[in-house]
Design an enzyme around this catalytic site. Structure first.
Site, PDB file in Angstrom:
ATOM      1  N   LYS A  34       0.831  -1.207   0.000  1.00  0.00           N
ATOM      2  CA  LYS A  34       0.000   0.000   0.000  1.00  0.00           C
ATOM      3  C   LYS A  34       0.861   1.250   0.000  1.00  0.00           C
ATOM      4  O   LYS A  34       0.613   2.200  -0.758  1.00  0.00           O
ATOM      5  CB  LYS A  34      -0.896   0.006   1.244  1.00  0.00           C
ATOM      6  CG  LYS A  34      -1.735   1.273   1.394  1.00  0.00           C
ATOM      7  CD  LYS A  34      -2.276   1.476   2.795  1.00  0.00           C
ATOM      8  CE  LYS A  34      -1.208   1.959   3.746  1.00  0.00           C
ATOM      9  NZ  LYS A  34      -1.760   2.368   5.066  1.00  0.00           N
TER      10      LYS A  34
ATOM     11  N   GLN B 173       5.171   9.706   8.358  1.00  0.00           N
ATOM     12  CA  GLN B 173       4.471  10.287   7.217  1.00  0.00           C
ATOM     13  C   GLN B 173       4.613  11.806   7.173  1.00  0.00           C
ATOM     14  O   GLN B 173       4.516  12.407   6.106  1.00  0.00           O
ATOM     15  CB  GLN B 173       2.999   9.872   7.249  1.00  0.00           C
ATOM     16  CG  GLN B 173       2.822   8.384   6.960  1.00  0.00           C
ATOM     17  CD  GLN B 173       1.403   7.905   7.168  1.00  0.00           C
ATOM     18  OE1 GLN B 173       0.555   8.606   7.709  1.00  0.00           O
ATOM     19  NE2 GLN B 173       1.137   6.678   6.749  1.00  0.00           N
TER      20      GLN B 173
ATOM     21  N   ASP C  18       3.068  -1.183  12.788  1.00  0.00           N
ATOM     22  CA  ASP C  18       1.898  -1.872  12.247  1.00  0.00           C
ATOM     23  C   ASP C  18       1.897  -3.358  12.575  1.00  0.00           C
ATOM     24  O   ASP C  18       0.865  -4.023  12.446  1.00  0.00           O
ATOM     25  CB  ASP C  18       1.819  -1.681  10.727  1.00  0.00           C
ATOM     26  CG  ASP C  18       1.381  -0.283  10.347  1.00  0.00           C
ATOM     27  OD1 ASP C  18       0.839   0.432  11.205  1.00  0.00           O
ATOM     28  OD2 ASP C  18       1.579   0.107   9.178  1.00  0.00           O
TER      29      ASP C  18
END
Length: 423
Positions: free
Chosen positions: A19, A165, A307
């Site tokens: 992703k 991010q 994650d």
């Protein structure tokens, strides 16, 4: 609701594409203002959110019949003077990485918003950094929606990056700013994802210098992206659930389509599982994980791979000794507070678990029972709980499994395939 029963499992699967890499590929192709080709993109609700956003900016995106290849034509990208609202749904990656790039298009005003979960995720640190760089914004509190105005000029800023991010956003956008920029990050989590972004900049021949610890970067302004042809490889984050299935069942599962040289941070889950007693074997772009009779305990720093926390807590349930996951406070600002949510679910399953500010301690020798557990509309929690069903003698029920579509819409199909191969 999803009801799952304990079953035997083994075999081989091909994992969906990354992703994180897919979203970076589409954003760079869109801002390259040319014609690019992306092979093997992931198609999920998160990547669709990114693709739809790119289309709103004027990119023409088409696919082959089976979605194996995407064609991105951004040669006529133009929203100069326009006002837009872009809904990135549940995709935090799209929201953060797109933010600064929007300041290079000359729009009058762009509002970034998303679903209920996304609009609870903090963006204020990034907003403040971009204000230093000429890009203005209006928002209430610390989370989206955010209204962006002005233009990205460049300059100097400092930002605390509790999510990588933030820095990846600045790295992607600042080459397109009108002047040079300097970014300092006194705190930076999830460094492998920053390295991933740097690989994309290197591929595009972007000029920058960065410190060894990745916390000081200098970027030349006035650069541009070029059209390209890329192939997206498999996702270690998605593969992690199948690695743990092998680990807790003592069987062998082979996952195809992974690159052992990939910089994805979640690749390190293989090191953790090996330390816990698993056998790891690579053969080209395939890796086989074979679990032992009993897993070992230990202490593991998950800061670069937050994650994996939900599914690694499931692996810990099979350990005879205590397992501590620490330095993963960044897991609290994902789709949910994953530390708190997993502690609640593990306790419901009968596990002896301690919630720490920066992680979880799972006591060894736990035997878990099937029960009703909560997915919290978080794809990684849902998939981790599905893996846990392989340890429960009784039926395990997940209240809602629909959020898997965010990154892994075929998860339960592949899960069922491994059950079928073992019949």
């Amino acid at each position: 609701m999803k009801k799952l029963k304990k079953t035997s499992i083994s075999g081989s699967i091909s994992i969906p594409s990354s992703k994180s890499q897919t979203i970076r590929a589409f954003l760079i192709a869109t801002f390259a203002k040319g014609k690019s080709i992306i092979h093997n993109p992931l198609i999920s609700s998160d990547t669709i959110a990114c693709i739809d956003a790119c289309k709103m900016l004027g990119a023409k995106i088409t696919f082959t019949s089976e979605n194996e290849t995407a064609f991105v034509d951004s040669s006529e990208l133009d929203i100069n003077g326009k006002s837009l609202t872009i809904d990135t749904m549940n995709s935090g990656t799209t929201t953060y990485l797109l933010y600064g790039l929007l300041g290079t298009l000359g729009a009058k005003e762009i509002t970034l918003t998303g679903d209920e979960q996304l609009n609870r995720r903090p963006i204020l640190p990034l907003v403040n950094a971009y204000r230093d760089l000429g890009l203005n914004a209006q928002l209430e509190g610390e989370c989206p929606p955010v209204k962006i105005t002005g233009a990205l000029k460049g300059g100097k800023t400092s930002i605390i990056c509790k999510t990588s991010q933030y820095l990846s956003s600045l790295l992607l956008s600042l080459p397109l700013a009108s002047t040079d920029s300097v970014v300092d990050c006194p705190l930076l989590y999830e460094k492998p994802y920053v390295k991933m972004t740097l690989e994309w900049l290197d591929r595009q021949n972007i000029k920058y210098t960065i410190s060894e610890d990745l916390q000081h970067v200098e970027i030349k302004g006035g650069q541009c992206y070029r059209e390209d042809e890329v192939t997206v490889l498999g996702d270690f984050s998605s593969a992690s659930f199948f690695f743990v299935m092998a680990a807790i069942t003592g069987t062998a599962i082979t996952v195809n389509g992974l690159d052992r040289n990939d910089v994805q941070g979640d690749k390190r889950i293989l090191d953790v599982l090996q330390a816990m007693g698993c056998e790891i074997t690579w053969n080209g772009y395939s890796v086989t994980v074979k679990g032992p009779e009993h897993l070992k305990g230990g202490s593991f720093d998950l800061n670069s791979m937050p994650d994996t926390l939900p599914v690694l807590t499931i692996a810990a349930l099979k350990a005879e000794e205590d397992v501590l996951f620490y330095n993963v406070q960044n897991a609290r600002i994902k789709e949910t507070d994953r530390i708190k949510c997993m502690r609640e679910n593990l306790e419901a399953l009968g596990a002896n678990v301690v919630e720490n500010p920066d992680g979880l301690l799972i006591k060894g020798g736990t035997k878990v029972k099937g029960t009703l557990v909560k997915g919290f509309k978080d794809h990684r929690i849902i998939m981790a709980l599905a893996v846990c069903s392989l340890l429960c003698d009784e039926e395990l029920t997940i209240d809602d499994e629909s959020a898997c579509s965010v990154t892994f819409p075929t998860f339960f199909t592949l899960f069922d395939k491994l059950k079928g191969e073992n019949k």
